[in-house]
Design a protein around this motif. Structure first.
Motif, PDB file in Angstrom:
ATOM      1  N   THR A 104       0.855  -1.196   0.000  1.00 38.74           N
ATOM      2  CA  THR A 104       0.000   0.000   0.000  1.00 38.74           C
ATOM      3  C   THR A 104       0.885   1.238   0.000  1.00 38.74           C
ATOM      4  OG1 THR A 104      -1.622  -1.120   1.394  1.00 38.74           O
ATOM      5  CG2 THR A 104      -1.730   1.287   1.342  1.00 38.74           C
ATOM      6  N   PRO A 105       0.686   2.167  -0.919  1.00 29.49           N
ATOM      7  CA  PRO A 105       1.423   3.430  -0.798  1.00 29.49           C
ATOM      8  C   PRO A 105       0.830   4.273   0.338  1.00 29.49           C
ATOM      9  CG  PRO A 105       0.370   3.187  -2.987  1.00 29.49           C
ATOM     10  CD  PRO A 105      -0.214   2.148  -2.085  1.00 29.49           C
ATOM     11  N   TYR A 106       1.652   4.837   1.167  1.00 29.27           N
ATOM     12  CA  TYR A 106       1.131   5.752   2.186  1.00 29.27           C
ATOM     13  C   TYR A 106       2.153   6.845   2.478  1.00 29.27           C
ATOM     14  CZ  TYR A 106       3.800   2.765   5.449  1.00 29.27           C
ATOM     15  OH  TYR A 106       4.778   2.049   6.076  1.00 29.27           O
ATOM     16  N   ILE A 107       1.688   7.923   3.087  1.00 31.61           N
ATOM     17  CA  ILE A 107       2.571   9.065   3.360  1.00 31.61           C
ATOM     18  C   ILE A 107       3.052   9.007   4.803  1.00 31.61           C
ATOM     19  CG2 ILE A 107       2.709  11.601   3.408  1.00 31.61           C
ATOM     20  CD1 ILE A 107       0.395  11.515   1.256  1.00 31.61           C
ATOM     21  N   ILE A 108       2.125   8.824   5.753  1.00 35.63           N
ATOM     22  CA  ILE A 108       2.503   8.834   7.183  1.00 35.63           C
ATOM     23  C   ILE A 108       2.205   7.458   7.769  1.00 35.63           C
ATOM     24  CG2 ILE A 108       2.172   9.978   9.422  1.00 35.63           C
ATOM     25  CD1 ILE A 108       0.797  12.296   7.802  1.00 35.63           C
ATOM     26  N   ASP A 109       3.233   6.776   8.261  1.00 37.89           N
ATOM     27  CA  ASP A 109       3.009   5.471   8.901  1.00 37.89           C
ATOM     28  C   ASP A 109       2.136   5.691  10.149  1.00 37.89           C
ATOM     29  OD1 ASP A 109       3.073   3.119  10.332  1.00 37.89           O
ATOM     30  OD2 ASP A 109       5.179   2.703   9.887  1.00 37.89           O
ATOM     31  N   PRO A 110       0.906   5.162  10.157  1.00 43.06           N
ATOM     32  CA  PRO A 110      -0.005   5.485  11.275  1.00 43.06           C
ATOM     33  C   PRO A 110       0.483   4.912  12.605  1.00 43.06           C
ATOM     34  CG  PRO A 110      -0.956   3.764   9.887  1.00 43.06           C
ATOM     35  CD  PRO A 110       0.298   4.228   9.194  1.00 43.06           C
ATOM     36  N   PHE A 111       1.300   3.870  12.555  1.00 47.02           N
ATOM     37  CA  PHE A 111       1.819   3.278  13.798  1.00 47.02           C
ATOM     38  C   PHE A 111       2.955   4.115  14.384  1.00 47.02           C
ATOM     39  CE2 PHE A 111      -0.500  -0.220  11.957  1.00 47.02           C
ATOM     40  CZ  PHE A 111      -1.070  -0.829  13.066  1.00 47.02           C
ATOM     41  N   PRO A 163     -17.798   9.981   9.220  1.00 47.60           N
ATOM     42  CA  PRO A 163     -18.347  10.119   7.864  1.00 47.60           C
ATOM     43  C   PRO A 163     -19.315   8.996   7.502  1.00 47.60           C
ATOM     44  CG  PRO A 163     -15.923  10.109   7.841  1.00 47.60           C
ATOM     45  CD  PRO A 163     -16.357   9.622   9.190  1.00 47.60           C
ATOM     46  N   ALA A 164     -19.309   7.894   8.268  1.00 48.47           N
ATOM     47  CA  ALA A 164     -20.193   6.772   7.970  1.00 48.47           C
ATOM     48  C   ALA A 164     -20.413   6.032   9.273  1.00 48.47           C
ATOM     49  CB  ALA A 164     -19.546   5.842   6.949  1.00 48.47           C
ATOM     50  N   SER A 165     -21.540   5.293   9.355  1.00 46.22           N
ATOM     51  CA  SER A 165     -21.941   4.783  10.663  1.00 46.22           C
ATOM     52  C   SER A 165     -21.106   3.621  11.180  1.00 46.22           C
ATOM     53  CB  SER A 165     -23.419   4.410  10.672  1.00 46.22           C
ATOM     54  OG  SER A 165     -23.597   3.255   9.911  1.00 46.22           O
ATOM     55  N   SER A 166     -20.309   2.974  10.336  1.00 44.51           N
ATOM     56  CA  SER A 166     -19.351   2.022  10.919  1.00 44.51           C
ATOM     57  C   SER A 166     -17.932   2.497  10.634  1.00 44.51           C
ATOM     58  CB  SER A 166     -19.582   0.612  10.380  1.00 44.51           C
ATOM     59  OG  SER A 166     -19.568   0.620   8.980  1.00 44.51           O
ATOM     60  N   GLY A 167     -17.793   3.809  10.454  1.00 42.49           N
ATOM     61  CA  GLY A 167     -16.489   4.403  10.205  1.00 42.49           C
ATOM     62  C   GLY A 167     -16.176   4.483   8.717  1.00 42.49           C
ATOM     63  N   GLN A 168     -15.274   5.377   8.380  1.00 45.36           N
ATOM     64  CA  GLN A 168     -14.808   5.465   7.004  1.00 45.36           C
ATOM     65  C   GLN A 168     -13.332   5.048   6.983  1.00 45.36           C
ATOM     66  OE1 GLN A 168     -15.109   5.231   4.087  1.00 45.36           O
ATOM     67  NE2 GLN A 168     -14.305   6.833   2.784  1.00 45.36           N
ATOM     68  N   TYR A 169     -13.037   4.104   6.117  1.00 47.25           N
ATOM     69  CA  TYR A 169     -11.691   3.547   6.043  1.00 47.25           C
ATOM     70  C   TYR A 169     -11.194   3.561   4.601  1.00 47.25           C
ATOM     71  CZ  TYR A 169     -12.638   1.426  10.610  1.00 47.25           C
ATOM     72  OH  TYR A 169     -12.949   1.214  11.926  1.00 47.25           O
ATOM     73  N   LEU A 170      -9.894   3.725   4.452  1.00 45.82           N
ATOM     74  CA  LEU A 170      -9.257   3.575   3.146  1.00 45.82           C
ATOM     75  C   LEU A 170      -7.921   2.883   3.359  1.00 45.82           C
ATOM     76  CD1 LEU A 170      -9.749   7.177   1.679  1.00 45.82           C
ATOM     77  CD2 LEU A 170     -10.886   5.117   0.822  1.00 45.82           C
ATOM     78  N   GLN A 171      -7.360   2.363   2.286  1.00 45.32           N
ATOM     79  CA  GLN A 171      -5.961   1.967   2.398  1.00 45.32           C
ATOM     80  C   GLN A 171      -5.121   3.231   2.368  1.00 45.32           C
ATOM     81  OE1 GLN A 171      -4.056  -1.021  -0.024  1.00 45.32           O
ATOM     82  NE2 GLN A 171      -5.640  -2.524   0.455  1.00 45.32           N
ATOM     83  N   GLY A 172      -4.126   3.279   3.245  1.00 48.65           N
ATOM     84  CA  GLY A 172      -3.275   4.457   3.334  1.00 48.65           C
ATOM     85  C   GLY A 172      -2.864   4.656   4.777  1.00 48.65           C
ATOM     86  N   SER A 208      -9.989  -4.585  -7.782  1.00 49.89           N
ATOM     87  CA  SER A 208      -9.072  -4.657  -6.645  1.00 49.89           C
ATOM     88  C   SER A 208      -7.697  -4.106  -6.997  1.00 49.89           C
ATOM     89  CB  SER A 208      -8.984  -6.100  -6.134  1.00 49.89           C
ATOM     90  OG  SER A 208     -10.149  -6.380  -5.383  1.00 49.89           O
ATOM     91  N   THR A 209      -7.645  -3.343  -8.101  1.00 49.70           N
ATOM     92  CA  THR A 209      -6.381  -2.687  -8.468  1.00 49.70           C
ATOM     93  C   THR A 209      -6.440  -1.182  -8.197  1.00 49.70           C
ATOM     94  OG1 THR A 209      -7.009  -2.139 -10.745  1.00 49.70           O
ATOM     95  CG2 THR A 209      -6.145  -4.351 -10.359  1.00 49.70           C
ATOM     96  N   MET A 210      -7.624  -0.651  -7.831  1.00 48.30           N
ATOM     97  CA  MET A 210      -7.786   0.796  -7.703  1.00 48.30           C
ATOM     98  C   MET A 210      -7.054   1.331  -6.466  1.00 48.30           C
ATOM     99  SD  MET A 210     -11.694   0.697  -6.359  1.00 48.30           S
ATOM    100  CE  MET A 210     -12.030   2.314  -6.977  1.00 48.30           C
ATOM    101  N   PRO A 211      -6.575   2.582  -6.498  1.00 46.79           N
ATOM    102  CA  PRO A 211      -5.916   3.129  -5.312  1.00 46.79           C
ATOM    103  C   PRO A 211      -6.870   3.239  -4.133  1.00 46.79           C
ATOM    104  CG  PRO A 211      -5.644   4.575  -7.234  1.00 46.79           C
ATOM    105  CD  PRO A 211      -6.642   3.531  -7.611  1.00 46.79           C
ATOM    106  N   GLN A 212      -6.366   2.926  -2.947  1.00 52.75           N
ATOM    107  CA  GLN A 212      -7.032   3.193  -1.674  1.00 52.75           C
ATOM    108  C   GLN A 212      -8.189   2.280  -1.287  1.00 52.75           C
ATOM    109  OE1 GLN A 212      -7.532   7.690  -1.532  1.00 52.75           O
ATOM    110  NE2 GLN A 212      -6.231   7.257   0.223  1.00 52.75           N
ATOM    111  N   GLY A 213      -8.600   1.353  -2.137  1.00 51.88           N
ATOM    112  CA  GLY A 213      -9.691   0.455  -1.771  1.00 51.88           C
ATOM    113  C   GLY A 213      -9.266  -0.481  -0.650  1.00 51.88           C
ATOM    114  N   LEU A 214     -10.202  -0.810   0.238  1.00 50.30           N
ATOM    115  CA  LEU A 214      -9.847  -1.733   1.326  1.00 50.30           C
ATOM    116  C   LEU A 214      -9.535  -3.128   0.788  1.00 50.30           C
ATOM    117  CD1 LEU A 214     -12.227  -0.949   4.327  1.00 50.30           C
ATOM    118  CD2 LEU A 214      -9.946  -0.074   3.841  1.00 50.30           C
ATOM    119  N   ALA A 215     -10.135  -3.472  -0.370  1.00 56.50           N
ATOM    120  CA  ALA A 215      -9.838  -4.779  -0.979  1.00 56.50           C
ATOM    121  C   ALA A 215      -8.878  -4.608  -2.153  1.00 56.50           C
ATOM    122  CB  ALA A 215     -11.117  -5.454  -1.423  1.00 56.50           C
TER     123      ALA A 215
END
Ligand SMILES: [Zn+2]
Length: 487
Positions: A114-121, A197-206, A301-308
């Motif tokens: 996954t490409p990301y800018i800030i390592d959340p950990f 943003p959504a009732s079970s949370g909003q998530y993306l890859q990143g 499943s090739t699109m950027p940021q999708g959870l799958a």
């Protein structure tokens, strides 16, 4: 765990399988890291920080599957686990009617991340908690009508190594980040709820940039005020009306009435848990009118940021982008290597995934999105004579064939003669899947299109969780049965 140890473990497992002469084998070593922080009513109410590492081994011997898993990577335990998987396959082989046959797949030697800018950990607890506390304070606002206010964030990293007896060697690192804020409010007579943003949370890859991008703090006051407005809002009017569905609610509608319905294991009756069969029988492939011409559903499943989004599924298959529904006509199912031949396809659609290392992969939805249309939301509203616009998932049910459903939402807005009159409370709607999608008369354009994450899709027995995304733009339906339901 050192990288060389991981690679040695992959090689050892495959060597034993090859020596045993199995038809096929693969091993997945998975390291999962999870963190959840939640603030509720001014207090830190939940903190999760977990890590686990283990491996699952699948073999096909005598034409049947065997699976075993372990969290112990010592060479003797790997040997034992492989042997256990082979024993299970041999035992299963005594009772099978048909030998398992896998669709062909090229051998892949690759790394994907996954490409990301800030390592959340690597973001400090101080910084994360500061965001949650300050946001929750705005939500609560010392208003006695606010009975509960919360803000949470959740991050996960999944590092996997895959090796197959065919020769594939794949390493993947997937990072997911998300958050949710919400309030429950009451005037003593009733309770209303609103989330963002959504009732079970909003998530993306990143990375952590995903959480910052949600602008939780900036949206806290609006979220609270919308909840409070529901206490004095009129009930949603009942009857057949035009319906505009926003954001995450439309994502859930796609998930439940199209996603699960087109999973081939459910269609074939091989999986039946959690409302598990499907009305989309094999006769429907390539010809069934699933909805109106505005209904274009794309698996990707090739699109950027999708959870799958992934480089390879847990069969070692590289995913592709394809239409599940094109201009309303059903095209094809979500498949894996084992089941693709049932629908005359020679390659898997790359949908086989497992939760963690201790589960066997099963067919899971890829990212499944509604293609954008060409209207603006303002145009959809202006074109509505008497309708309801809804947002925010509250409750739902769907029958075991994914055919008859009902959804209840957090908030609705009454539209009359092209103008929003005001909020209405406790809206719900119901429908029959193909009739409902047949009434889709407009989809908003790219500018209104967003990718919504489902972090908790349940399937299988033993139950497994999976993540996927659904892209949606606000969409309009003619003549839907709408009502009022207090959850
Ligand atoms: Zn699901």
């Amino acid at each position: 765990m050192k990288k060389q140890n991981i690679l040695d473990s992959l090689d050892l497992a495959m060597k034993i399988c090859n020596q045993a002469g199995v038809d096929y084998a693969d091993i997945r070593i998975v390291e999962m890291s999870d963190e959840v922080l939640k603030v509720r009513n001014g207090l830190l109410s939940e903190i999760v920080n977990s890590k686990n590492l283990g491996y699952g081994i699948r073999v096909i011997a005598g034409g049947a599957w065997g699976f075993a898993s372990s969290a112990n990577l010592h060479s003797q335990e790997i040997t034992n686990t492989v042997r256990r998987a082979i024993q299970i396959a041999n035992a299963s082989a005594m009772k099978i009617n048909k030998r398992v046959k896998l669709a062909a797949e090229p051998i892949w030697i690759d790394r994907w991340a996954t490409p990301y800018i800030i390592d959340p950990f690597k973001v400090s607890y101080d910084e994360k908690l500061q965001l949650l506390y300050s946001t929750e304070e705005i939500l609560r606002n010392n208003d006695p009508r606010v009975k509960s206010a919360w803000a949470y964030l959740s991050i996960a990293k999944e590092h996997q190594w895959f090796a197959s007896s065919e020769g594939s060697r794949i390493e993947q690192e997937i990072v997911r980040s998300g958050a949710e804020i919400g309030v429950s409010v009451s005037d003593g007579n009733e309770i209303q709820r609103r989330t963002f943003p959504a009732s079970s949370g909003q998530y993306l890859q990143g990375g952590y940039e995903v959480i910052l991008g949600l602008k939780l703090k900036e949206n806290a006051a609006k979220t609270r005020d919308e909840a409070l407005s529901l206490l004095t809002a009129p009930p949603c009017p009942s009857g057949e009306r035009e319906l505009i569905i926003l954001g995450s609610q439309l994502a859930l509608q796609i998930h439940e009435s199209i996603g699960h319905a087109t999973e081939l294991d459910r269609v074939l009756g091989l999986e039946a848990n959690y409302a598990g069969r499907s009305f989309v029988d094999l006769e429907k492939k390539g010809r069934f009118q699933y909805g109106s011409r505005y209904l274009n559903i794309i698996a990707d499943s090739t699109m950027p940021q999708g959870l799958a989004t992934y480089g390879y599924d847990d069969d070692g298959v590289r995913p592709e982008r394809y239409h599940v529904i094109k201009e309303g006509v059903f095209q094809t199912y979500l498949t894996n290597r084992e089941l693709a031949h049932n629908i005359g396809e020679t390659r898997s659609r790359g949908c086989n995934r497992a939760e963690g290392w201790q589960n066997i992969p099963i067919i899971r939805m890829p990212n499944l999105s509604l293609a954008a249309g060409d209207a603006t939301l303002a145009e959809l509203i202006a074109d509505t004579k008497d309708g309801i616009m809804v947002d925010g998932i509250k409750c739902w049910s769907i029958d075991q064939y994914r055919y008859n459903f009902q959804f209840g939402m957090e908030i609705g807005w009454h539209i009359q003669n092209g103008k929003i009159v005001g909020p209405v409370k406790d809206p719900c709607y119901q429908g029959i899947t193909p009739e409902f999608w047949g009434r889709l008369v407009g989809v908003a354009d790219e500018e209104h299109w967003h990718l919504w994450g489902v972090p908790n899709c349940g399937k299988g027995q033993p139950g497994q969780r999976a993540e996927m995304s659904h892209g949606t733009a606000p969409s309009k339906f003619s003549k839907v049965s709408i009502g009022y339901k207090q959850a």
